[in-house]
Design an enzyme around this catalytic site. Structure first.
Site: not given
Length: 559
Positions: A249, A325, A359, A471
């Site tokens: 996906k 992750e 990331c 973040e």
């Protein structure tokens, strides 16, 4: 029997090719046609030139971009064919450079997920993928990597068009590392092996235990929008090398490189059903993959919040394996004894690389007091200049970050991925100002079409502030001071986060570098550099940054 079968297959193929005047035929054709009758029918179709089973009709969207004519699939990819979604559902994928619609993309529904999982399960249990040797599987992955390299300009252009990635960066990183990843894991295919273990009470019978490493089966892979092709490759290459089949996906806002990748898998000869790709929403497609009883593992890269939900669904459905992750707030500690010019250069890269949509981006820079002002001065000449010129310019270097069309070769900084993310970055900066941090430059949308955001720098950031803890996932540099020589205190502050994906340290003192690296709670610690990932090095985090690894040969054990 297996070596003999391979020998007979090769001999049969070569004799038929000689008799049929060089007919294109490979050993895989023998494996696919498991009876002599099927093999003869295959030969007849090939001799007639109407081997429909090897052809796939693709309804392309064509665009003339970057001196190329792009041919982009836009439908779901299930069982080796491009098909419409249930109910012909579609949505628009948007070009972040100008906000225009690129094309309509099929929007997968729950029933489409079930079809894709069924195709993947059949390919795993009954198809060619489980019958060919591991070495032949590796050969197919090498072929796929070669095709990706042949189409690298096209893939990088699609990545720039659909994700806003700077073209030159997309060539090297988004696409370049994807190719390297498939080549790396292709080489591991025939080196996945068990062991022979002498067990207790081995005498007098000298008993031994033989272990085998086996694929888990059908795997679901849910990838993010910041590196659409590279994140697909990091997970899919290892998954396929281990012998699994996949349902992928892609992020709903960046589906096009994944669908182009699907086309290349057909050209590479990857058997039908081994790879399936379903653009769609996470709440629908991702949820169904997590819940599906025939999916044996989920690999996910994305937010911590969604990762927690996926982990819960995997546990409640069928206790499927999961690797996550997730988010990060990676600290970068810069000591006064560093190479300051390099620290400035790499510090900027640690934040602004890929528009901050990274990331492992340095979410907070801790700069030792005695060089703090000099460091900030070198990063930004003045707030006014940065705002008016739309670039960051260092005082001592002729170095600019030009904001513009990602397809322009001199662009350093492209648009943010999508409009909702742009709004989030603006709100993030507004909150930082409200809490008392100093906005040195940036913080605003660039006044031009598209989703462009100014590279931004905050100083005087205190530990309690929102921007010190959360973040941004954007081009926002967060700078905090720490007292000269107070190594343990800055380490405590750096580790005072629920995240642990990456970190970094700049110092010329090797003892200090080793001490800090040992104490930092992160899956990766960069020393006097940043963003240096490699396909052979494992990548993953601690704490709420997730668990499980991508890359490196040890990841094969988890698939």
């Amino acid at each position: 029997m297996l070596p003999l079968f391979h020998l007979l297959s090769s001999r049969l193929v070569e004799e038929v090719k000689e008799l049929c005047n060089g007919l294109e035929l490979e050993n895989e054709d023998v494996y696919m046609a498991t009876t002599f009758r099927d093999f003869i029918q295959l030969l007849v179709r090939k001799l007639r030139g109407d081997d429909e089973e090897s052809k796939c009709v693709i309804d392309y969207v064509e665009k003339a971009v970057n001196k190329l004519t792009l041919q982009m699939p836009h439908q779901l990819f299930i069982g080796g064919a491009f098909v419409d979604a249930e109910g012909n559902k579609t949505y628009e994928t948007i070009n972040p450079t100008d906000g225009s619609a690129i094309c309509q993309v099929s929007l997968a529904q729950v029933s489409d997920v079930d079809k894709a999982v069924a195709a993947a399960k059949d390919a795993f249990e009954n198809g060619l993928w489980g019958k060919i040797s591991a070495r032949d599987r590796g050969r197919l992955l090498y072929r796929l990597a070669d095709l990706m390299e042949q189409h690298q300009e096209e893939l990088a252009t699609i990545e720039a068009l659909d994700a806003g990635a700077v073209y030159t960066l997309a060539l090297k990183t988004h696409v370049g590392m994807s190719i390297q990843t498939f080549r790396y894991f292709a080489g591991w295919c025939d080196k996945i092996q068990g062991s022979t273990i002498p067990i207790n009470q081995a005498r007098p019978n000298r008993n031994l235990t033989l272990t085998r490493k086996e694929p888990v089966g059908v795997c679901g892979i849910v990838i993010p929008w910041n590196y659409p092709l590279m994140m697909l490759s990091w997970k899919t290459a290892a998954c396929l090398a281990a012998g699994n089949t996949v349902v992928i996906k892609p992020a709903q806002v960046t589906p096009l490189t994944a669908l182009k990748f699907a086309e290349l898998t057909l050209k590479a000869g990857i058997p039908k059903g081994v790879i399936n790709i379903l653009p769609g929403s996470g709440s629908l497609v991702g949820q169904r993959l997590s819940d599906h009883p025939d999916v044996r593992k989920i690999g996910f890269t994305g937010s911590t919040e969604v990762g927690k939900h996926i982990m819960k669904s995997c546990a409640l459905s069928n206790v499927k394996k999961v690797s996550l992750e997730l988010g990060g707030k990676s600290p970068l500690i810069i000591f006064a004894d560093c190479d300051l010019s390099k620290a400035v250069q790499m510090g900027m890269s640690s934040v602004f690389f890929n528009k901050g949509e990274n990331c492992i981006a340095a979410g907070r820079l801790f700069v030792e007091d005695s060089i703090h002002d000099q460091f900030v001065q070198k990063v930004v000449s003045s707030a006014a200049e940065a705002r008016s010129c739309w670039f960051i310019k260092t005082v001592e270097e002729v170095r600019k970050m030009k904001i513009g069309n990602p397809l322009d070769r001199d662009t350093n900084h492209g648009p943010q991925n999508h409009q909702a993310h742009l709004r989030k970055l603006m709100e993030y900066c507004q909150r930082g100002v409200k809490e008392g941090a100093t906005l040195v430059c940036g913080g605003n949308q660039v006044p031009r079409p598209g989703f462009f955001f100014e590279p931004t720098v905050f100083t005087d950031v205190e530990d309690h502030m929102f921007i010190a803890k959360e973040e941004s996932f954007g081009p926002i540099m967060i700078i905090s001071r720490f007292a000269d020589g107070d190594v343990d205190t800055v380490l405590s502050r750096a580790n005072a986060t629920e995240f642990g994906l990456a970190s970094g340290v700049f110092t010329k003192d090797i003892n200090k570098a080793l001490y800090v690296s040992d104490k930092l709670q992160a899956g990766t610690v960069f020393v006097n550099t940043y963003n240096k990932t490699d396909v052979a090095a494992p990548f993953g985090g601690f704490k709420q940054s997730g668990f499980g690894k991508d890359l490196g040969n040890l990841i094969l054990n988890s698939w």
